[in-house]
Design an enzyme around this catalytic site. Sequence first.
Site, mmCIF file in Angstrom:
data_model
loop_
_atom_site.group_PDB
_atom_site.id
_atom_site.type_symbol
_atom_site.label_atom_id
_atom_site.label_comp_id
_atom_site.label_asym_id
_atom_site.label_seq_id
_atom_site.Cartn_x
_atom_site.Cartn_y
_atom_site.Cartn_z
ATOM 1 N N GLU A 17 3.931 -7.142 51.749
ATOM 2 C CA GLU A 17 2.956 -7.611 50.753
ATOM 3 C C GLU A 17 1.650 -6.873 50.951
ATOM 4 O O GLU A 17 1.165 -6.748 52.069
ATOM 5 C CB GLU A 17 2.578 -9.103 50.946
ATOM 6 C CG GLU A 17 3.567 -10.101 50.503
ATOM 7 C CD GLU A 17 3.140 -11.534 50.877
ATOM 8 O OE1 GLU A 17 1.939 -11.883 50.800
ATOM 9 O OE2 GLU A 17 4.040 -12.290 51.259
ATOM 10 N N GLU A 42 0.305 -16.787 39.331
ATOM 11 C CA GLU A 42 1.139 -17.981 39.539
ATOM 12 C C GLU A 42 0.253 -19.224 39.504
ATOM 13 O O GLU A 42 -0.546 -19.452 40.400
ATOM 14 C CB GLU A 42 1.883 -17.865 40.870
ATOM 15 C CG GLU A 42 2.893 -16.724 40.888
ATOM 16 C CD GLU A 42 3.474 -16.455 42.267
ATOM 17 O OE1 GLU A 42 4.242 -17.277 42.764
ATOM 18 O OE2 GLU A 42 3.126 -15.402 42.863
ATOM 19 N N LYS A 97 -0.096 -22.068 42.417
ATOM 20 C CA LYS A 97 -0.647 -21.777 43.738
ATOM 21 C C LYS A 97 -2.027 -22.415 43.816
ATOM 22 O O LYS A 97 -2.578 -22.854 42.804
ATOM 23 C CB LYS A 97 -0.729 -20.259 43.949
ATOM 24 C CG LYS A 97 0.650 -19.592 43.887
ATOM 25 C CD LYS A 97 0.646 -18.249 44.540
ATOM 26 C CE LYS A 97 0.982 -18.401 46.015
ATOM 27 N NZ LYS A 97 1.115 -17.131 46.705
ATOM 28 N N GLU A 130 -5.844 -17.080 44.898
ATOM 29 C CA GLU A 130 -4.389 -17.184 45.092
ATOM 30 C C GLU A 130 -3.613 -17.184 43.773
ATOM 31 O O GLU A 130 -2.467 -16.760 43.729
ATOM 32 C CB GLU A 130 -4.043 -18.442 45.890
ATOM 33 C CG GLU A 130 -4.498 -18.406 47.342
ATOM 34 C CD GLU A 130 -3.766 -17.363 48.183
ATOM 35 O OE1 GLU A 130 -2.647 -16.976 47.815
ATOM 36 O OE2 GLU A 130 -4.345 -16.919 49.199
#
Length: 341
Positions: free
Chosen positions: A262, A314, A317, A322
């Site tokens: 990542e 997303e 999250k 985030e």
Amino acid sequence: MALVNIILMLLTFTFVHHQIATTEARLDIGVCYGMIGDNLPSPAAVVQLYQRYGIGKVRLFDPNPDALAALRGSGREVTLGTKNQDLQNIGSSVAAAKAWFDANVQPYVSGVNITYLSAGNEVVPGDLGRYVLPAMQNLQSVVNSYGYSGIKITTVVPTSTLGTSYPPSQATFSDAARADMVGIIKFLSSNGWPLMINIYPYFAYASDPVNVRLDYSQFTATGPVVQDGPLSYSNLHDAVVDAFYWAMEKEGVTNVDLVISESGWPSAGNGNFTTPALAQTYNQNLVKRYQANTGTPKHPDRSMGGFLFALFNENQKPAGVEQNFGLFYPNTSPVYPIYFN
Ligand SMILES: *[C@@H]1O[C@H](CO)[C@@H](O)[C@H](O)[C@H]1NC(C)=O
Ligand SMILES: *[C@@H]1O[C@H](CO)[C@@H](O)[C@H](O)[C@H]1NC(C)=O
């Protein structure tokens, strides 16, 4: 006239379609397919997105059956993680690992090219860290018993496994991580498998913008920024990779490669540290870095590839940065332009 237009339209459609269908998959570039959102496209549409952009590698955080089914025959390489909460069970016996594998992975092995199976994500340092090595060993036994020589077993660790990381040559594993890390890297060493690491220059920069330069964080410095003995660094990403090489070397392990599981930069959530322009700069430079496939100052001969985090913003999250690491909005339009080829 109308007929000519229709023929032209058909030709254009065929041509565009053909272009999309044959975009060559870049096996040096991966993108993490995180699924913590309630508004994400279907896995089939997601696989088409990978194909349309020529992104060759997919990282799944857990063996989601719909995602694995959609990846059948897709020509993507898949890095598959176990859920962290399954590690204790998988590590308890080979039979338990086989039961987990048979339920979650075996149904997909014939059509999905699983290249890495990761025992958890960012488990070390932590309470579950002691289950990682036994889980890796048991998964190895299962994969061996099936003769799946293409599946490498590994795990994903964060930079918090390092105690000291600066300058890179001073790096060591932290006291909290060391006991687990030594067993893990010796296991990887004896099998010739890489360790996966998550590295985020964004967090280093955002937490200390006075001392950590933006250009050093974003691959935009034009010359050396950090001098470490004979080695000079113009970007933080490579300095962190070398810190891991040094930390492993201090444990007597010199033959374990590193894969970046990542890295990324959020496009919103933290004021002017997280603009689409900054995210675009970092992520586009990261794509170039992985495509160049060159090593680091310490190990210029070792290739390096990895995964961008992440495919989508997303919405389930934690609020803030985030939720804003995505290259794409859930409707599949890009957050900013990015090129993979
Ligand atoms: C799966 O990926 C590996 C690693 O790149 C490659 O060598 C192999 O040919 C791939 N297999 C298939 C069926 O595409
Ligand atoms: C963000 O704003 C602060 C204060 O104006 C400034 O010092 C800093 O350079 C800015 N950072 C970026 C990345 O634009």
